[in-house]
Write a protein that holds these residues in place. Structure first.
Motif, PDB file in Angstrom:
ATOM      1  N   GLN A 106       0.893  -1.227  -0.092  1.00 48.13           N
ATOM      2  CA  GLN A 106      -0.126  -0.094   0.017  1.00 48.13           C
ATOM      3  C   GLN A 106       0.814   1.281  -0.029  1.00 48.13           C
ATOM      4  O   GLN A 106       1.247   1.624   1.066  1.00 48.13           O
ATOM      5  CB  GLN A 106      -0.993   0.024   1.327  1.00 48.13           C
ATOM      6  N   HIS A 107       1.104   1.717  -1.033  1.00 46.30           N
ATOM      7  CA  HIS A 107       1.963   2.996  -1.132  1.00 46.30           C
ATOM      8  C   HIS A 107       1.077   4.385  -1.231  1.00 46.30           C
ATOM      9  O   HIS A 107       0.418   4.669  -2.262  1.00 46.30           O
ATOM     10  CB  HIS A 107       2.857   3.018  -2.547  1.00 46.30           C
ATOM     11  N   VAL A 108       1.105   4.633  -0.189  1.00 47.55           N
ATOM     12  CA  VAL A 108       0.101   5.978   0.353  1.00 47.55           C
ATOM     13  C   VAL A 108       0.624   7.128  -0.538  1.00 47.55           C
ATOM     14  O   VAL A 108       1.977   7.603  -0.351  1.00 47.55           O
ATOM     15  CB  VAL A 108      -0.060   6.292   1.787  1.00 47.55           C
ATOM     16  N   GLN A 109      -0.309   7.937  -1.077  1.00 49.29           N
ATOM     17  CA  GLN A 109       0.177   9.164  -2.086  1.00 49.29           C
ATOM     18  C   GLN A 109      -0.515  10.060  -1.385  1.00 49.29           C
ATOM     19  O   GLN A 109       0.291  11.294  -1.224  1.00 49.29           O
ATOM     20  CB  GLN A 109      -0.620   8.972  -3.350  1.00 49.29           C
ATOM     21  N   THR A 110      -1.681  10.272  -0.720  1.00 50.77           N
ATOM     22  CA  THR A 110      -2.348  11.633  -0.406  1.00 50.77           C
ATOM     23  C   THR A 110      -2.977  11.387   0.975  1.00 50.77           C
ATOM     24  O   THR A 110      -3.613   9.946   1.244  1.00 50.77           O
ATOM     25  CB  THR A 110      -3.246  12.178  -1.361  1.00 50.77           C
ATOM     26  N   ALA A 111      -3.162  12.084   1.828  1.00 55.23           N
ATOM     27  CA  ALA A 111      -4.126  12.218   3.025  1.00 55.23           C
ATOM     28  C   ALA A 111      -4.895  13.487   2.979  1.00 55.23           C
ATOM     29  O   ALA A 111      -4.385  14.419   3.200  1.00 55.23           O
ATOM     30  CB  ALA A 111      -3.222  11.897   4.364  1.00 55.23           C
ATOM     31  N   ASP A 112      -6.264  13.508   2.919  1.00 54.41           N
ATOM     32  CA  ASP A 112      -6.922  14.554   2.832  1.00 54.41           C
ATOM     33  C   ASP A 112      -7.898  14.532   4.291  1.00 54.41           C
ATOM     34  O   ASP A 112      -8.634  13.812   4.412  1.00 54.41           O
ATOM     35  CB  ASP A 112      -7.640  14.539   1.575  1.00 54.41           C
ATOM     36  N   GLU A 161      -3.324  -3.621  -7.565  1.00 57.59           N
ATOM     37  CA  GLU A 161      -4.819  -3.629  -8.172  1.00 57.59           C
ATOM     38  C   GLU A 161      -5.382  -2.290  -8.429  1.00 57.59           C
ATOM     39  O   GLU A 161      -6.384  -2.201  -8.932  1.00 57.59           O
ATOM     40  CB  GLU A 161      -5.608  -4.377  -7.027  1.00 57.59           C
ATOM     41  N   GLY A 162      -4.511  -1.299  -8.303  1.00 61.22           N
ATOM     42  CA  GLY A 162      -5.019  -0.045  -8.559  1.00 61.22           C
ATOM     43  C   GLY A 162      -4.877   0.911  -7.439  1.00 61.22           C
ATOM     44  O   GLY A 162      -4.777   0.574  -6.125  1.00 61.22           O
TER      45      GLY A 162
END
Length: 493
Positions: free
Chosen positions: A116-122, A138-139
């Motif tokens: 799980q490559h986290v990109q953003t946290a909003d 899987e996207g």
């Protein structure tokens, strides 16, 4: 339609989040956080998102020969899970196994999602939730949570620091950085030049020298290096007398106290400290060895992190002739090795660039609050782990002059306390607020290390008063933690 009605409509559109807490990172800090959260509230719904395929963080990423802890393992290990091996500076694979075993024992592994490559946290203030977006095989996947806990470390996992060396492309041998050590690299019988003098270099070199034809440790300037006894007799006695957990606490407390006393003493009396450290090195090396040239830094002790070597293994390798210390500057690299400004040529089959890390806060994840991007270096840190005016977010960052886990565990317990307070009062958001009185800023880390000075805007900033000031003093922090007022300078709602 008034503001309350807008918010009420938005809350009906978005159901409650699936998770109370999402922890990003399954290294030492992430596993510690998970343990403390479920210890505080066994019903808490938490999830760990891990970019890699394994538990361990740093100890899974780094696979170079000889990798080991650069501080004692008794304070680096978890306070709730005894370290049962005898050595003080532990090997990387043993640390990785320990973290993995601890996670499984306490049923933390089942809460981890790998890859799980986290990109953003909003953050959305109308629903008081974080939306975490991660890239997977899987996207793209989105997770919603009340609270986010960054256990992402402090450096870039993808790009280590490698300065440009003139002629490096002409070198016909192998060039490797320890952060990306090839599993199939056979260094047996080869001539190796290791560029660097930090913790990575002093860990790597003794191991390389066991099979290499010759190893040169090439440093631009010296670092403080001290020998640490691997097997302390007192530890054996304590383990025989006390149960495992009690013995672990006693040993851990002793090592923390000794380190704190050493750091304080060296800061208070730097000239005496310098002489004692250099005298200790001289005892480990042959008579007449040029200690001043290779082991006498220009800075005071603990202005940079000190390198510890187990039972003087580096000094033994130098004494045996397997390792040569060279203090000089690189002019260029040619097809067969390194040319120094002194004119000397170092023949090499392998060049190792142990030149350091790149600082990276929050794993490089883009953080936004109500669509406004948060730049970490524009924000003050509160109580060492909360970010100014950013709701429901914690960041675990350890000490520069002691073991990482000492502060990481304190952070985990503080967050667990904050969440209990929020739950008992029905709060769905909390954040620290500085107020109208201005405050001067200072660097989060007052180290003169290259990786800190290269990236002055990579980390959040420390204040100069109260809990806004980031200290690197475990015992003073421990007192503050014990006496902590959870509502101090906090906004709840």
């Amino acid at each position: 339609m008034n503001e309350f009605q807008i918010h009420d409509d938005r809350r009906r559109e978005h159901p409650a989040p699936d998770h109370d807490v999402i922890i990003i990172g399954a290294g030492l800090s992430g596993i510690d956080a998970a343990y403390r959260l479920q210890e505080s509230d066994p019903t808490i719904r938490y999830l760990i998102l891990e970019r890699r395929a394994n538990i361990g963080g740093t100890w899974d990423l780094f696979r170079y020969p000889g990798i080991r802890s650069d501080s004692d393992i008794f304070t680096l290990s978890f306070p709730f899970e005894p370290w049962r091996r005898p050595e003080a500076l532990a090997q990387g694979p043993d640390i990785r196994d320990y973290v993995t075993t601890t996670a499984a024992k306490h049923h933390i592994t089942e809460h981890i999602r790998f890859g799980q490559h986290v990109q953003t946290a909003d953050w959305d203030s109308t629903t008081d939730t974080w939306s975490i977006v991660a890239d997977t095989d899987e996207g793209e996947v989105t997770y919603r949570t009340r609270f986010v806990y960054f256990a992402t470390g402090y450096y870039d996992y993808d790009e280590p620091y490698t300065p440009h060396f003139a002629g490096i492309d002409d070198f016909t041998g192998t060039v490797v950085h320890p952060q990306h050590w090839p599993a199939d690299l056979d260094h047996s019988g080869r001539r190796i030049v290791v560029i660097g003098s930090g913790a990575t270099a002093v860990s790597l070199i003794p191991s390389l020298s066991e099979r290499a034809a010759h190893v040169v440790m090439l440093q631009r300037s010296p670092s403080y290096i001290a020998s640490m006894t691997q097997h302390h007799r007192a530890n054996t006695v304590v383990r025989k007398v006390l149960p495992a957990k009690a013995a672990h606490q006693v040993i851990r407390t002793r090592y923390a106290a000794v380190t704190a006393a050493m750091v304080h003493g060296l800061h208070r009396f730097p000239k005496i400290g310098r002489k004692l450290l250099e005298k200790g090195v001289a005892k480990e090396l042959p008579e007449g060895y040029p200690v001043d040239e290779h082991f006498s830094p220009s800075y005071n002790p603990w202005d940079q992190r000190m390198c510890m070597v187990p039972d003087g293994d580096l000094f033994a390798a130098i004494t045996d002739g397997r390792v040569e210390m060279v203090t000089d500057r690189i002019d260029r690299i040619d097809p067969t090795g390194v040319v120094l400004t002194s004119g000397r040529h170092l023949d090499a089959d392998v060049i190792v660039t142990a030149t350091g890390l790149q600082l990276l806060a929050f794993g490089g994840i883009r953080i936004r609050v109500d669509d406004a991007e948060i730049k970490p270096h524009d924000r003050f840190v509160f109580k060492n782990h909360l970010l100014e005016d950013v709701p429901n977010l914690a960041w675990s960052v350890g000490y520069t002059n002691a073991s990482w886990t000492l502060r990481a565990d304190m952070t985990a317990r503080a967050v667990a306390k904050l969440l209990r307070h929020m739950r008992s009062h029905g709060y769905t958001h909390a954040y620290p607020h500085l107020g109208p009185e201005p405050m001067a800023a200072q660097p989060l880390w007052a180290l003169k290390a290259g990786y800190v000075e290269r990236s002055p805007e990579a980390l959040p900033k420390s204040g100069t008063r109260g809990k806004w000031r980031v200290r690197h003093n475990y015992y003073r922090d421990a007192v503050d933690h014990y006496l902590d007022d959870v509502e101090e300078s906090m906004v709840f709602g």
